[in-house]
Design a protein around this motif. Structure first.
Motif, short mmCIF file in Angstrom:
data_model
loop_
_atom_site.label_atom_id
_atom_site.label_comp_id
_atom_site.label_asym_id
_atom_site.label_seq_id
_atom_site.Cartn_x
_atom_site.Cartn_y
_atom_site.Cartn_z
N CYS A 1 0.86 -1.20 0.00
CA CYS A 1 0.00 0.00 0.00
C CYS A 1 0.89 1.23 0.00
O CYS A 1 1.08 1.89 1.02
CB CYS A 1 -0.99 -0.01 1.17
N THR A 2 1.40 1.51 -1.17
CA THR A 2 2.29 2.66 -1.37
C THR A 2 1.46 3.89 -1.74
O THR A 2 0.27 3.76 -2.02
CB THR A 2 3.26 2.37 -2.54
N PRO A 3 2.08 5.06 -1.78
CA PRO A 3 1.32 6.26 -2.17
C PRO A 3 0.69 6.13 -3.56
O PRO A 3 -0.31 6.76 -3.85
CB PRO A 3 2.39 7.36 -2.15
N GLU A 4 1.28 5.27 -4.42
CA GLU A 4 0.76 5.11 -5.79
C GLU A 4 -0.27 4.00 -5.91
O GLU A 4 -0.84 3.80 -6.98
CB GLU A 4 1.90 4.81 -6.77
N SER A 5 -0.52 3.25 -4.85
CA SER A 5 -1.45 2.11 -4.94
C SER A 5 -2.86 2.60 -5.22
O SER A 5 -3.32 3.59 -4.67
CB SER A 5 -1.44 1.30 -3.64
N LEU A 6 -3.56 1.83 -6.07
CA LEU A 6 -4.92 2.18 -6.47
C LEU A 6 -5.91 1.74 -5.39
O LEU A 6 -5.89 0.59 -4.94
CB LEU A 6 -5.26 1.50 -7.79
N ALA A 7 -6.77 2.65 -4.99
CA ALA A 7 -7.74 2.35 -3.91
C ALA A 7 -9.03 3.14 -4.15
O ALA A 7 -9.09 4.04 -4.99
CB ALA A 7 -7.14 2.72 -2.56
N ILE A 8 -10.05 2.76 -3.42
CA ILE A 8 -11.35 3.42 -3.54
C ILE A 8 -11.83 3.76 -2.14
O ILE A 8 -12.00 2.88 -1.30
CB ILE A 8 -12.38 2.52 -4.25
N GLY A 9 -12.01 5.03 -1.89
CA GLY A 9 -12.58 5.47 -0.62
C GLY A 9 -14.10 5.52 -0.73
O GLY A 9 -14.62 6.01 -1.73
N CYS A 10 -14.78 4.98 0.27
CA CYS A 10 -16.24 4.91 0.24
C CYS A 10 -16.80 5.53 1.52
O CYS A 10 -16.32 5.22 2.61
CB CYS A 10 -16.72 3.47 0.18
N ALA A 11 -17.79 6.38 1.38
CA ALA A 11 -18.43 6.95 2.57
C ALA A 11 -19.94 6.80 2.44
O ALA A 11 -20.50 7.01 1.37
CB ALA A 11 -18.04 8.42 2.71
#
Lengths: 285, 285
Positions: B209-219
């Motif tokens: 989980c690096t600064p460049e890793s792809l992720a999705i924030g959900c609220a």
């Protein structure tokens, strides 16, 4: 507005109040009827909603979604899905298409087998990837999910196996002759799934789903006639689980004592279950 | 009868019709209020049900479940859970206790983040095990979930990260002095989760989980104010997701094109998103 509404797992009363309100104000109501089923049919839903329900088969959803979406920018249209709307990829397609057409979409979530499987007593966070087991045919006996199960097992994780549904399928002869005559629907039973898994294990021989492997057969989860039986695959082979839908859980080695305690209630027989759990832990140490 | 009823994810109208009918005929109604929250409070529920709702805190459910279950063999009692009843282990305990006391139990399922996370555009069957990220303290900075994420990543699977909730916590001073004074509730934000993940990555250096890793924030998934943003962890670090509840999805390498298409709608910015997806695929080849 396009409402994509989950119906949950059992009958007409498993819709949420929010979903029911959306259905009541919709001018057209579609029911997706090829990836899952409720315990009640279209007629019961029509009676409950007080309006007609149009059954949307795979052909309509995949090739004629524009008829479903017609005028949905100005009127309300409901698209009903058994379980939760995001359980199957085809519904994602419909949402993408609606977006492209500038139609606002509201999703009304509900339970699906992906979370309701917690009813079997295993903790959801101990599950790995979910797999689908399709009906073997004489010429097509796909087993790539065996590798997925192995990946989960290697990590000690449980595997939820979704079992095949064949709705509105044509026989090869009718397909070849272009006759739109459909076979009766078929729903894979736990017994059939176990049989296929044991056949694959015989070929692959990696000890992933042997006759002694611990598993949980689930039928009609979330309904009044829910049936859950825990035991070895060989024990589950002959259990009568009754009508559809069925699913199967393969138990991973990370199962902890609280999970085993809960599952014991569903044991094929309690004495052999305790023995199975002991062996399960020993094998996976 | 003990009814254990899922309330779904958003407001009072996310209960199923079946669940609402059970609440209406129950003599006592409990609301579990420490593993999750709705967008509405107890007062709104009481108004909607037309009867009082007793808030059950962790202490009551874990140490005094017999008061919840009192007379439930002869009268109807409802125990309400945000999401689905089997989302948290404490509810499993309550069901086991009821069984021991010979009290019939009926579970009414509903959506939970475990299946509603499909709203982010990733397919549920491509998720590996779910993990929980807890608040770091000065002296306690647990990171064992890093290994779980790595296990999922090695298989190319997505990871749903559930974020910590602190309700009715005592300060160390109040705890030491036995004063039942509680801190205001805290809900971990996507930003805090990302910050902690990046700190762990700095220590562990396995490129998970690096600064460049792809992720999705959900609220607030499943609510009218749902917010979903896809981007690199560094992009998500400063996005304002608004009020609770938040969760975070780390994208695995098995993401296929249809998933990426759907997620693109939620991109932090579309140009950098396409670039991220390209790098994501290259890195994981």
């Amino acid at each position: 507005m396009l409402y994509v509404i989950g119906l949950g797992l059992s009958d007409e009363t498993d819709i949420t109040v929010k979903g029911l309100e959306a259905v009541k104000k919709s001018e057209r109501v579609y029911l997706e009827a090829y990836t899952s089923i409720l315990t009640v049919g279209k007629e019961k839903l029509e009676e409950y909603y007080g309006k007609p329900v149009i059954v949307a088969d795979r052909e309509m959803v995949e090739s004629d979604s524009d008829s479903i979406l017609a005028n949905a920018d100005t009127i309300d249209v409901s698209f009903l899905v058994v379980g939760d709307p995001y359980g199957a990829t085809t519904h994602t397609d419909l949402v993408i298409r609606a977006r492209e057409m500038g139609i606002p979409v509201q999703v009304v979530h509900n339970a699906s087998i992906m979370n309701a499987v917690g009813a079997c007593g295993l903790q959801l966070y101990n599950f790995g990837q979910t797999i689908s087991i399709v009906f073997f045919t004489d010429t097509w006996r796909p087993d790539s999910f065996y590798d997925r199960i192995k990946e989960n097992m290697d990590l000690g994780l449980h595997t939820l196996c979704l079992l095949d549904i064949k709705v509105k399928e044509q026989s090869i002869e009718n397909l070849a002759r272009g006759r739109k005559i459909y076979e009766p629907p078929r729903y894979m039973t736990v017994n059939q799934a176990v049989e296929q898994l044991l056949e694959i294990e015989e070929n692959r021989e990696q000890g992933i789903c042997t006759p002694e492997s611990l598993a949980i057969g689930c039928a009609r989860i979330g309904t009044a006639t829910q049936k859950i039986v825990a035991g070895s695959l060989s024990q589950l082979l002959d259990v009568d689980f009754g009508g559809p839908l069925h699913s199967l859980v393969l138990v991973g080695s990370r199962m902890h004592d609280m999970e085993a305690d809960f599952i014991r209630e569903f044991a094929f027989d309690k004495v052999s279950f305790d023995d199975l759990v002991k062996k399960h832990h020993e094998k996976n140490k």
